[in-house]
Design an enzyme around this catalytic site. Sequence first.
Site, short mmCIF file in Angstrom:
data_model
loop_
_atom_site.label_atom_id
_atom_site.label_comp_id
_atom_site.label_asym_id
_atom_site.label_seq_id
_atom_site.Cartn_x
_atom_site.Cartn_y
_atom_site.Cartn_z
N ASP A 198 41.01 37.35 39.90
CA ASP A 198 42.32 37.43 39.40
C ASP A 198 42.40 35.96 39.06
OD1 ASP A 198 45.21 38.31 39.19
OD2 ASP A 198 45.30 36.77 40.99
N ILE A 199 43.34 35.75 38.20
CA ILE A 199 43.81 34.35 37.71
C ILE A 199 44.84 33.73 38.50
CG2 ILE A 199 44.79 33.21 35.61
CD1 ILE A 199 43.34 34.89 33.86
N ASP A 200 46.11 34.17 38.42
CA ASP A 200 47.18 33.48 38.98
C ASP A 200 47.16 33.61 40.38
OD1 ASP A 200 48.37 32.44 36.52
OD2 ASP A 200 48.72 34.48 36.08
N THR B 119 42.89 40.55 35.02
CA THR B 119 44.12 39.94 35.06
C THR B 119 45.24 41.00 34.36
OG1 THR B 119 45.48 38.25 33.99
CG2 THR B 119 43.69 38.87 32.83
N GLY B 120 46.39 40.81 34.50
CA GLY B 120 47.54 41.45 34.06
C GLY B 120 47.59 40.98 32.66
N LYS C 198 43.24 47.82 37.96
CA LYS C 198 42.11 47.05 37.80
C LYS C 198 40.85 47.67 38.80
CE LYS C 198 44.50 42.51 38.03
NZ LYS C 198 44.67 41.04 38.82
N ASP D 210 44.95 37.93 45.14
CA ASP D 210 46.03 37.17 46.13
C ASP D 210 47.27 38.04 46.01
OD1 ASP D 210 48.41 35.31 44.49
OD2 ASP D 210 46.91 36.18 43.36
N ASN E 162 49.18 43.19 42.50
CA ASN E 162 48.63 44.10 41.58
C ASN E 162 47.19 43.91 41.65
OD1 ASN E 162 48.83 41.10 40.87
ND2 ASN E 162 48.75 41.53 38.77
#
Length: 269
Positions: free
Chosen positions: A9-11, A43-44, A196, A219, A222
Amino acid sequence: MSIKLVAVDIDGTLLTDDRRITDDVFQAVQEAKAQGVHVVIATGRPIAGVISLLEQLELNHKGNHVITFNGGLVQDAETGEEIVKELMTYDDYLETEFLSRKLGVHMHAITKEGIYTANRNIGKYTVHESTLVNMPIFYRTPEEMTNKEIIKMMMIDEPDLLDAAIKQIPQHFFDKYTIVKSTPFYLEFMPKTVSKGNAIKHLAKKLGLDMSQTMAIGDAENDRAMLEVVANPVVMENGVPELKKIAKYITKSNNDSGVAHAIRKWVLN
């Protein structure tokens, strides 16, 4: 069986709170690549919002893939070839758009080309999303949206307004769509088949990998779908407490290069 696919994931996971990739995370990703591990951003965000990160991590070359729109789109990171693309119908758009009006919250739809809103007074979180993912905003009436390839829709508003609206969403919507709250001010709507987790299954199959060879690092809520399908779910120290209950491993926080720690401890060892 060794881990050969790591979805990240990114954020709140890949990036620090000030939106940086640490040197340690960069090096760990390169070490994993050198050992034949597929490191995949999941990612979203739309692809426009991750291109610079793919470049920074050198994940934009032949054989690299990226999962965007929370699994609605899976692409070859070099050529842009679409491996998975799942769209919302025009009727889906109308139904969700009119629900947002009834609930009194802002709404926008996202395609590969940009962010479309029917809100004449464009919401500040639509502007925020535009800046975050580097995409233009278009004002269009619902009647002008008939031919758009919508990958996801988002209700966006102040957290208290959004929370109040969520309580009034009819059960029918939860049955029909995948609905995830990705931030306190974002509620995302996607086709029911999109997650995902499903994207990772598709990608693992394409790469000839068994799911026992997969890891996901996340984290937030999502990320739950991908954490539930992989054999090695890793949650960040800064992750949501409920998510930690399904983790096989807890790694360090995003500000402490938790992705690098996870790769070195459980993938490269």
